[in-house]
Motif scaffolding. Structure first.
Motif, short mmCIF file in Angstrom:
data_model
loop_
_atom_site.label_atom_id
_atom_site.label_comp_id
_atom_site.label_asym_id
_atom_site.label_seq_id
_atom_site.Cartn_x
_atom_site.Cartn_y
_atom_site.Cartn_z
N HIS A 11 48.37 74.26 104.11
CA HIS A 11 47.78 73.55 105.24
C HIS A 11 46.50 72.82 104.86
O HIS A 11 45.89 73.11 103.84
CB HIS A 11 47.46 74.57 106.35
CG HIS A 11 46.67 75.72 105.79
ND1 HIS A 11 47.28 76.83 105.26
CD2 HIS A 11 45.34 75.90 105.62
CE1 HIS A 11 46.35 77.66 104.80
NE2 HIS A 11 45.16 77.11 105.01
N ALA A 12 46.08 71.91 105.76
CA ALA A 12 44.73 71.36 105.69
C ALA A 12 43.79 72.40 106.28
O ALA A 12 44.22 73.30 107.01
CB ALA A 12 44.67 70.06 106.48
N ARG A 13 42.48 72.28 105.99
CA ARG A 13 41.58 73.35 106.44
C ARG A 13 40.13 72.91 106.49
O ARG A 13 39.70 72.03 105.75
CB ARG A 13 41.70 74.51 105.45
CG ARG A 13 40.99 75.75 105.90
CD ARG A 13 41.10 76.84 104.89
NE ARG A 13 40.07 76.69 103.86
CZ ARG A 13 39.93 77.52 102.85
NH1 ARG A 13 40.75 78.52 102.68
NH2 ARG A 13 38.97 77.34 101.97
N SER A 14 39.40 73.55 107.37
CA SER A 14 37.94 73.49 107.38
C SER A 14 37.43 74.91 107.17
O SER A 14 38.06 75.87 107.59
CB SER A 14 37.42 73.00 108.74
OG SER A 14 37.91 71.72 109.03
N ALA A 15 36.29 75.03 106.50
CA ALA A 15 35.64 76.33 106.32
C ALA A 15 34.15 76.08 106.42
O ALA A 15 33.54 75.53 105.52
CB ALA A 15 36.00 76.94 104.96
#
Length: 152
Positions: A125-129
């Motif tokens: 998946h694409a992601r932000s952290a």
């Protein structure tokens, strides 16, 4: 192989899906997309609290992120959507951390790795952290998700 069978093969037991703690829905479906509200990390029924870079280790943070992922799966199951997952599209990871803590991506890998483990390529998946000063109930980590569903 069904997702339920895959979970059993991996020895993963999903927690009870948590009820919303405020005015929102845990899962909203529109078209073939499911939007999951941020899930908090419960391990053995206890909320993982604190801040990364202060009183929570990287390893505990990763376990907390995995617990958020288990809760995402539990919410999908409770909504009758677990077997319809076509693709985990995006995860949003929020890590309660001190200003000098910069390993948020390593923390959120706890959830990302679980999705790949359970769904294979469909779990990539694409992601932000991102690091935040505080999360609801002093949770150490929170993760939300966007999931594409197969037509049923």
């Amino acid at each position: 192989m069904s997702i339920e069978a895959k979970l059993a093969e991996l020895g993963i037991i999903l927690p009870q899906a948590a009820a919303p703690v405020a005015s929102y829905q845990a899962v909203v479906v529109t078209g073939n997309m499911a939007f999951l509200s941020g899930q908090l990390p419960f391990v053995d029924g206890q909320l993982v609290t604190g801040k990364l870079g202060a009183d929570v280790s990287l390893e505990t943070g990763q376990q907390a992120a995995r617990a958020c992922g288990l809760m995402i799966l539990a919410q999908l199951k409770a909504a009758g959507l677990l077997e319809q997952v076509e693709q985990v599209v995006k995860l949003g990871g929020f890590v309660a951390s001190t200003p000098d803590f910069t390993d948020q991506p390593k923390v959120v890998n706890g959830c990302s790795d679980l999705m790949a483990e359970v769904f294979g390529d469909a779990g990539k998946h694409a992601r932000s952290a991102v690091g935040v000063p505080v999360l609801p109930l002093d949770a150490a980590v929170e993760v939300d998700a966007i999931v594409a569903l197969r037509p049923h």
